[in-house]
Write a protein that holds these residues in place. Structure first.
Motif, PDB file in Angstrom:
ATOM      1  N   GLN A  48       1.008  -1.447  -0.557  1.00 21.76           N
ATOM      2  CA  GLN A  48      -0.349  -0.052  -0.083  1.00 21.76           C
ATOM      3  C   GLN A  48       0.627   1.332  -0.027  1.00 21.76           C
ATOM      4  OE1 GLN A  48      -3.200   0.239  -0.750  1.00 21.76           O
ATOM      5  NE2 GLN A  48      -3.436  -2.071  -0.254  1.00 21.76           N
ATOM      6  N   VAL A  49       1.706   1.087   0.591  1.00 19.86           N
ATOM      7  CA  VAL A  49       2.957   2.624   0.304  1.00 19.86           C
ATOM      8  C   VAL A  49       3.483   2.838  -0.523  1.00 19.86           C
ATOM      9  CG1 VAL A  49       4.821   3.321   1.796  1.00 19.86           C
ATOM     10  CG2 VAL A  49       3.484   1.746   3.319  1.00 19.86           C
ATOM     11  N   ARG A  50       3.602   1.344  -1.589  1.00 18.78           N
ATOM     12  CA  ARG A  50       4.089   1.866  -2.677  1.00 18.78           C
ATOM     13  C   ARG A  50       3.341   2.002  -3.811  1.00 18.78           C
ATOM     14  NH1 ARG A  50       8.813  -2.741  -2.311  1.00 18.78           N
ATOM     15  NH2 ARG A  50       9.840  -1.332  -1.123  1.00 18.78           N
ATOM     16  N   LYS A  51       2.558   2.206  -3.232  1.00 14.15           N
ATOM     17  CA  LYS A  51       0.745   2.693  -4.220  1.00 14.15           C
ATOM     18  C   LYS A  51       0.937   3.619  -4.191  1.00 14.15           C
ATOM     19  CE  LYS A  51      -4.076   0.750  -4.912  1.00 14.15           C
ATOM     20  NZ  LYS A  51      -5.514   0.334  -3.800  1.00 14.15           N
ATOM     21  N   GLN A  52       0.880   4.218  -2.698  1.00 15.54           N
ATOM     22  CA  GLN A  52       0.054   5.161  -2.504  1.00 15.54           C
ATOM     23  C   GLN A  52       0.980   6.282  -3.184  1.00 15.54           C
ATOM     24  OE1 GLN A  52      -2.134   6.757  -1.649  1.00 15.54           O
ATOM     25  NE2 GLN A  52      -3.643   4.862  -1.183  1.00 15.54           N
ATOM     26  N   ILE A  53       3.021   5.561  -2.926  1.00 11.86           N
ATOM     27  CA  ILE A  53       3.408   6.738  -3.587  1.00 11.86           C
ATOM     28  C   ILE A  53       4.990   6.467  -4.941  1.00 11.86           C
ATOM     29  CG2 ILE A  53       6.119   8.217  -3.065  1.00 11.86           C
ATOM     30  CD1 ILE A  53       5.368   6.932   0.349  1.00 11.86           C
ATOM     31  N   GLY A  54       4.447   6.562  -5.923  1.00 14.93           N
ATOM     32  CA  GLY A  54       5.042   6.053  -6.737  1.00 14.93           C
ATOM     33  C   GLY A  54       6.599   7.377  -7.425  1.00 14.93           C
ATOM     34  N   MET A  55       7.371   6.476  -8.144  1.00 14.17           N
ATOM     35  CA  MET A  55       8.720   6.421  -8.364  1.00 14.17           C
ATOM     36  C   MET A  55       9.567   6.957  -9.983  1.00 14.17           C
ATOM     37  SD  MET A  55      11.519   5.166  -6.256  1.00 14.17           S
ATOM     38  CE  MET A  55      13.337   6.011  -6.305  1.00 14.17           C
ATOM     39  N   VAL A  56       9.980   7.555  -9.934  1.00 14.20           N
ATOM     40  CA  VAL A  56      10.321   7.572 -11.786  1.00 14.20           C
ATOM     41  C   VAL A  56      12.113   7.884 -11.044  1.00 14.20           C
ATOM     42  CG1 VAL A  56      10.389   9.164 -13.426  1.00 14.20           C
ATOM     43  CG2 VAL A  56       8.213   8.930 -12.062  1.00 14.20           C
ATOM     44  N   PHE A  57      12.338   6.884 -11.680  1.00 15.67           N
ATOM     45  CA  PHE A  57      13.597   6.733 -11.790  1.00 15.67           C
ATOM     46  C   PHE A  57      14.572   7.061 -12.828  1.00 15.67           C
ATOM     47  CE2 PHE A  57      11.457   2.971 -10.423  1.00 15.67           C
ATOM     48  CZ  PHE A  57      12.007   2.617  -9.464  1.00 15.67           C
TER      49      PHE A  57
ATOM     50  N   GLN B 113      10.471   7.672 -20.977  1.00 14.49           N
ATOM     51  CA  GLN B 113      10.025   8.493 -19.326  1.00 14.49           C
ATOM     52  C   GLN B 113       8.599   9.380 -19.624  1.00 14.49           C
ATOM     53  OE1 GLN B 113      11.541   7.810 -16.510  1.00 14.49           O
ATOM     54  NE2 GLN B 113      13.028   9.241 -16.521  1.00 14.49           N
ATOM     55  N   LYS B 114       8.279   9.492 -20.371  1.00 13.07           N
ATOM     56  CA  LYS B 114       6.458   9.961 -19.934  1.00 13.07           C
ATOM     57  C   LYS B 114       5.600   8.749 -19.555  1.00 13.07           C
ATOM     58  CE  LYS B 114       6.963  14.140 -22.849  1.00 13.07           C
ATOM     59  NZ  LYS B 114       6.624  14.608 -24.346  1.00 13.07           N
ATOM     60  N   LEU B 115       6.184   7.800 -20.524  1.00 17.69           N
ATOM     61  CA  LEU B 115       4.973   6.468 -20.413  1.00 17.69           C
ATOM     62  C   LEU B 115       5.309   5.983 -19.139  1.00 17.69           C
ATOM     63  CD1 LEU B 115       4.698   3.937 -21.786  1.00 17.69           C
ATOM     64  CD2 LEU B 115       5.973   2.855 -21.103  1.00 17.69           C
ATOM     65  N   CYS B 116       6.661   6.161 -18.084  1.00 17.03           N
ATOM     66  CA  CYS B 116       7.014   5.242 -16.662  1.00 17.03           C
ATOM     67  C   CYS B 116       5.994   6.585 -15.634  1.00 17.03           C
ATOM     68  CB  CYS B 116       8.364   5.722 -16.399  1.00 17.03           C
ATOM     69  SG  CYS B 116       9.544   4.572 -17.394  1.00 17.03           S
ATOM     70  N   ILE B 117       6.191   7.549 -16.198  1.00 18.84           N
ATOM     71  CA  ILE B 117       5.442   8.784 -15.109  1.00 18.84           C
ATOM     72  C   ILE B 117       3.510   8.499 -15.400  1.00 18.84           C
ATOM     73  CG2 ILE B 117       4.675  10.794 -15.235  1.00 18.84           C
ATOM     74  CD1 ILE B 117       7.409  11.839 -16.068  1.00 18.84           C
ATOM     75  N   ALA B 118       3.707   7.911 -17.017  1.00 21.34           N
ATOM     76  CA  ALA B 118       1.834   7.821 -17.121  1.00 21.34           C
ATOM     77  C   ALA B 118       1.541   6.315 -16.240  1.00 21.34           C
ATOM     78  CB  ALA B 118       2.430   7.097 -18.545  1.00 21.34           C
ATOM     79  N   ARG B 119       2.390   5.356 -16.148  1.00 21.74           N
ATOM     80  CA  ARG B 119       1.702   4.429 -15.532  1.00 21.74           C
ATOM     81  C   ARG B 119       1.537   4.198 -14.214  1.00 21.74           C
ATOM     82  NH1 ARG B 119       7.845   0.486 -15.574  1.00 21.74           N
ATOM     83  NH2 ARG B 119       8.671   2.123 -14.595  1.00 21.74           N
ATOM     84  N   LEU B 120       2.066   5.359 -13.354  1.00 19.57           N
ATOM     85  CA  LEU B 120       2.240   5.490 -12.558  1.00 19.57           C
ATOM     86  C   LEU B 120       0.907   6.523 -11.518  1.00 19.57           C
ATOM     87  CD1 LEU B 120       4.833   7.677 -11.014  1.00 19.57           C
ATOM     88  CD2 LEU B 120       4.912   4.978 -10.703  1.00 19.57           C
ATOM     89  N   LEU B 121      -0.420   7.057 -12.193  1.00 16.38           N
ATOM     90  CA  LEU B 121      -1.280   7.393 -12.641  1.00 16.38           C
ATOM     91  C   LEU B 121      -2.696   6.581 -12.869  1.00 16.38           C
ATOM     92  CD1 LEU B 121       0.007  10.195 -15.728  1.00 16.38           C
ATOM     93  CD2 LEU B 121       0.258  10.244 -13.111  1.00 16.38           C
ATOM     94  N   PRO B 122      -2.504   5.576 -13.231  1.00 16.51           N
ATOM     95  CA  PRO B 122      -3.836   4.822 -13.048  1.00 16.51           C
ATOM     96  C   PRO B 122      -4.318   3.878 -11.643  1.00 16.51           C
ATOM     97  CG  PRO B 122      -2.210   4.021 -14.952  1.00 16.51           C
ATOM     98  CD  PRO B 122      -2.030   5.117 -13.654  1.00 16.51           C
ATOM     99  N   VAL B 123      -2.806   4.009 -10.751  1.00 12.55           N
ATOM    100  CA  VAL B 123      -3.503   3.940  -9.537  1.00 12.55           C
ATOM    101  C   VAL B 123      -3.490   4.493  -8.137  1.00 12.55           C
ATOM    102  CG1 VAL B 123      -2.202   1.184  -9.862  1.00 12.55           C
ATOM    103  CG2 VAL B 123      -1.249   3.311  -8.806  1.00 12.55           C
TER     104      VAL B 123
ATOM    105  N   ASP C 164       0.469  -3.042 -21.923  1.00 17.49           N
ATOM    106  CA  ASP C 164       0.785  -3.628 -20.753  1.00 17.49           C
ATOM    107  C   ASP C 164       1.358  -2.687 -19.620  1.00 17.49           C
ATOM    108  OD1 ASP C 164      -1.191  -5.561 -21.628  1.00 17.49           O
ATOM    109  OD2 ASP C 164       0.587  -7.258 -22.467  1.00 17.49           O
ATOM    110  N   ASN C 165       1.776  -1.892 -20.218  1.00 18.83           N
ATOM    111  CA  ASN C 165       3.000  -1.029 -19.053  1.00 18.83           C
ATOM    112  C   ASN C 165       2.347  -0.534 -18.902  1.00 18.83           C
ATOM    113  OD1 ASN C 165       6.306  -0.906 -19.039  1.00 18.83           O
ATOM    114  ND2 ASN C 165       5.701  -1.725 -20.931  1.00 18.83           N
ATOM    115  N   ILE C 166       1.143  -0.019 -18.901  1.00 20.89           N
ATOM    116  CA  ILE C 166       0.636   1.416 -18.018  1.00 20.89           C
ATOM    117  C   ILE C 166      -0.775   1.146 -17.742  1.00 20.89           C
ATOM    118  CG2 ILE C 166      -0.959   3.762 -18.644  1.00 20.89           C
ATOM    119  CD1 ILE C 166       0.965   4.341 -19.912  1.00 20.89           C
ATOM    120  N   ILE C 167      -0.840  -0.099 -17.718  1.00 25.43           N
ATOM    121  CA  ILE C 167      -2.052  -0.739 -16.980  1.00 25.43           C
ATOM    122  C   ILE C 167      -1.995  -1.820 -15.654  1.00 25.43           C
ATOM    123  CG2 ILE C 167      -2.550  -2.948 -18.946  1.00 25.43           C
ATOM    124  CD1 ILE C 167      -5.404  -0.762 -17.548  1.00 25.43           C
TER     125      ILE C 167
END
Lengths: 297, 264
Positions: free
Chosen positions: B91-100, B167-177, B112-115
């Motif tokens: 749950q911690v990781r779900k609430q706190i997204g990370m971009v590397f 990198q944009k995709l890596c940010i985008a995949r955080l948003l659905p959660v 599949d990456n986004i979802i």
């Protein structure tokens, strides 16, 4: 420093010439070593094909040995080897891959893990005849499987387990850490990460290891001699509790234990055996190349 | 979120108190007290090894997998301690997204990456319709300004995109959660100037809906793309101020020296 055009500043010096000679010498030395390595393999194959080739026929492959194994075919041994290898795989692949997944994905780097790794390396170094004796003690006698395919395959499985673990471990480790971090940072559990990302991307390497293990298992003689392979059994095994003939042992028997064997027969058996092994190795390489080509990162 | 936590932290998304961190016997963070405001972009700057990435990685507990890390003190995100006994790591990781630092799209299709994250957090029994997934994907990609570029080939492998797009995709995949906080660890350092500008612009767009904490080596970037700025040195926080103030009128001498490029 002179800037006059007559003097070639790039001219070859004495030192350059002597360095070049040494360079050439080592190049040839290493090249010869490589050729020397290939020579025995090529010779073995050539002799086998020359002497054993004429033996190979449909009848040789698919009929029973007759006349005290001095004539006829090798069918029971061929099928026996397939049995032994398949049962060994059924045992060692799930166990080995699971162990590799634990070591690569879950285990922390502590004394316990290091001890397990040490045990695996040592297991790989145990001579096959020792495995054979262990197999007799453990599977034939203690577990009461008797001399049977099951006992022989378990012995083979234990023997090849380190190979499966090490090759699977290597291919799991080859999956970039960044993928795992990406998963974890989205809240994936270890297993979700393994199931969805790590395994799909390492399956080619794991399979390659497994196929290499198959070829090694096919050729082993010592571990099956006392545990389940029979000298002469002119019928096919019906269950894992039967004894069976095997190609590797059959080769040993017709080469050394039976009188009046025609000269070509052992070569024929050897050719079939090495043919099986090489075919599987080739399949392994082809398969790996195919899967590598699809993978992009 | 419980009512207690909203009451105590209307204003702050990340609060750390007396945070100390050791890698084995080496202490990387010393009594770090920080309060990072909700809904703005905060940047962390400082020379290599000053502990800024370590701090970032402590917030979503990704440092933990290194067995030799020891942590004392607390980090509260949305008012709740992420290191509490009853805090579930997932749950911690779900609430706190990370971009590397290096874009790390998974070796799957763009779709599949986004979802991926959404699927992780959806129970197996719950069927998500393709239409719902498509909506989530379209929304996420639109938010990162990538939709128009990739909408016709969502089946393409994400690893084949350009670094900027990755990198944009890596940010985008955080948003659905729907994370509350997004951590970014030098998100532009692998990109060319054009990519950097594009990703910075995107981060700026996202700032109203998410609290963003961004570690950067690039001072110009901190200045352009953040509202508050934290300067760290040798594992300690030296200064935390609105970005404009810090760059125009730094309070500490170390900050001034670093900003003017005298070290680091």
């Amino acid at each position: 420093m002179s800037n006059s055009p007559e003097i070639n500043i790039f001219a070859e010096s004495e030192l350059n010439i002597s360095n070049k000679k040494t360079e050439g010498l080592f190049r040839i030395l290493y090249m010869m070593m490589t050729w020397l390595l290939i020579l025995p393999v090529a010779t073995i194959l050539a002799i086998l094909v020359y002497k054993g080739g004429p033996m190979i026929s449909f009848e040789f492959l698919f009929s029973n040995p007759i006349k005290g194994m001095t004539a006829g075919g090798i069918f029971p041994a061929l099928i026996g080897t397939v049995w032994l290898v398949s049962v060994a795989l059924l045992f060692s692949v799930p166990l080995g891959v699971a162990a590799a997944i634990y070591l690569s994905e879950y285990a922390k780097d502590n004394w316990f893990t290091r001890m397990i790794n040490l045990a695996i390396i040592n297991l790989a170094g145990v001579p096959s005849i020792v495995h054979a004796l262990f197999g007799v003690g453990a599977f034939v006698l203690f577990f009461g499987f008797g001399t049977s395919i099951l006992a022989a395959s378990l012995t083979l499985g234990i023997m090849t387990l380190p190979v499966v673990i090490v090759s699977s471990y290597e291919s799991l480790q080859a999956v970039p850490m960044a993928f795992r971090e990406a998963c974890w940072s989205m809240g994936a559990t270890r297993w979700q990460t393994i199931r969805r990302i790590v395994l799909p991307n390492s399956v080619s390497g794991i399979l390659t290891g497994v196929i290499l293990e198959v070829s090694r298992t096919t050729g082993e003689t010592a571990p099956i001699m006392f545990t389940g392979a029979a000298f002469f059994l002119p019928y096919l095994p019906e269950s894992v509790f039967d004894q069976t003939m095997a190609l590797s042992l059959h080769l040993f028997v017709v080469s050394t234990q039976v009188p009046h064997v025609p000269e070509g027969l052992p070569y024929g058996v050897a050719l079939v055996l090495i043919g099986m092994v090489l075919t599987m190795n080739a399949a392994s390489i082809a398969f790996r190349t195919y899967l590598r080509g699809r993978k992009k990162w | 979120m419980s009512e207690v936590s909203t009451a105590t932290t209307g204003k702050y998304s990340i609060e750390s108190e007396k945070l100390n961190l050791w890698y084995g016997s080496f202490q990387a963070l010393f009594d770090v007290d920080l309060r990072i405001k909700k809904g703005i972009i905060t940047s962390m700057i400082g020379p290599s090894g000053c502990g800024k990435s370590t701090y970032l990685r402590s917030v979503n507990r990704i440092n933990e997998r290194l067995g030799y890390v020891k942590i004392t003190g607390s980090i509260k995100v949305m008012g709740q301690n992420v290191y509490a006994e009853d805090a579930e790591l997932v749950q911690v990781r779900k609430q706190i997204g990370m971009v590397f630092q290096r874009p790390n799209p998974l070796p799957l299709s763009i779709r599949d990456n986004i979802i991926f994250g959404h699927r992780l957090h959806t129970p197996k029994s719950e069927k998500v319709s393709v239409k719902k997934e498509d909506e989530l994907i379209e929304n996420s990609l639109k938010q990162v300004l990538l939709w128009d570029k990739v909408k016709d080939n969502l089946k393409r492998k994400a690893t084949e995109l350009s670094l900027e797009e990755q990198q944009k995709l890596c940010i985008a995949r955080l948003l659905p959660v729907k994370p509350a906080v997004i951590l970014m660890d030098e998100p532009c350092s692998a990109l060319d100037p054009k990519g950097t500008a594009a990703v910075e612009e995107l981060i700026w767009e996202l700032r109203d809906n998410y609290t963003i904490l961004i570690v950067t080596h690039n001072m110009a970037q901190a200045r352009r793309a953040s509202e508050e700025c934290i300067f760290m040195l040798m594992g300690k926080v030296v200064e935390h101020a609105p970005t404009d103030e810090m760059f125009v009128n730094p309070e500490h001498e170390e900050t001034a020296d670093y900003i003017e490029g005298r070290y680091g």
